[in-house]
Motif scaffolding. Structure first.
Motif: not given
Length: 94
Positions: A39-44, A86-87
């Motif tokens: 989730v953190q990687a997708l947010t970034e 997660l997205l």
């Protein structure tokens, strides 16, 4: 009979903003920590994007999906597959 495991496989996701991961058995559920990291990687990634396109791959043959990914890569377009839940969390955080 022992548990079956896939061979360790290093992926080149770091160029896409993800940390390299090791896959031992893709039928195992992800841990909470793995989900939070994703989730953190997708947010970034979402924060850096100018445009995002969401689509389903239902009905596409593997050959067609491989050709699509190849064409996207040639045009320097990132292709990311993510679980909807997660997205959604990443979109809310972005």
């Amino acid at each position: 009979m022992g548990a079956l495991t896939a061979p360790t496989q290093e992926t080149k996701l770091s160029s896409l903003g993800f940390e390299p991961t090791q896959v031992f058995n893709d039928s195992m559920a992800k841990t909470r920590q793995q989900k939070e990291t994703e989730v953190q990687a997708l947010t970034e990634r979402l924060q850096r994007m100018k445009v995002a396109v969401f689509a389903t791959s239902a009905g596409l043959k593997v050959k067609d999906m491989t050709a699509l990914r190849s064409q996207l890569r040639q045009n320097q377009i990132d292709f990311v597959v993510a679980k909807k839940t997660l997205l959604k969390r990443a979109l809310a955080a972005a």
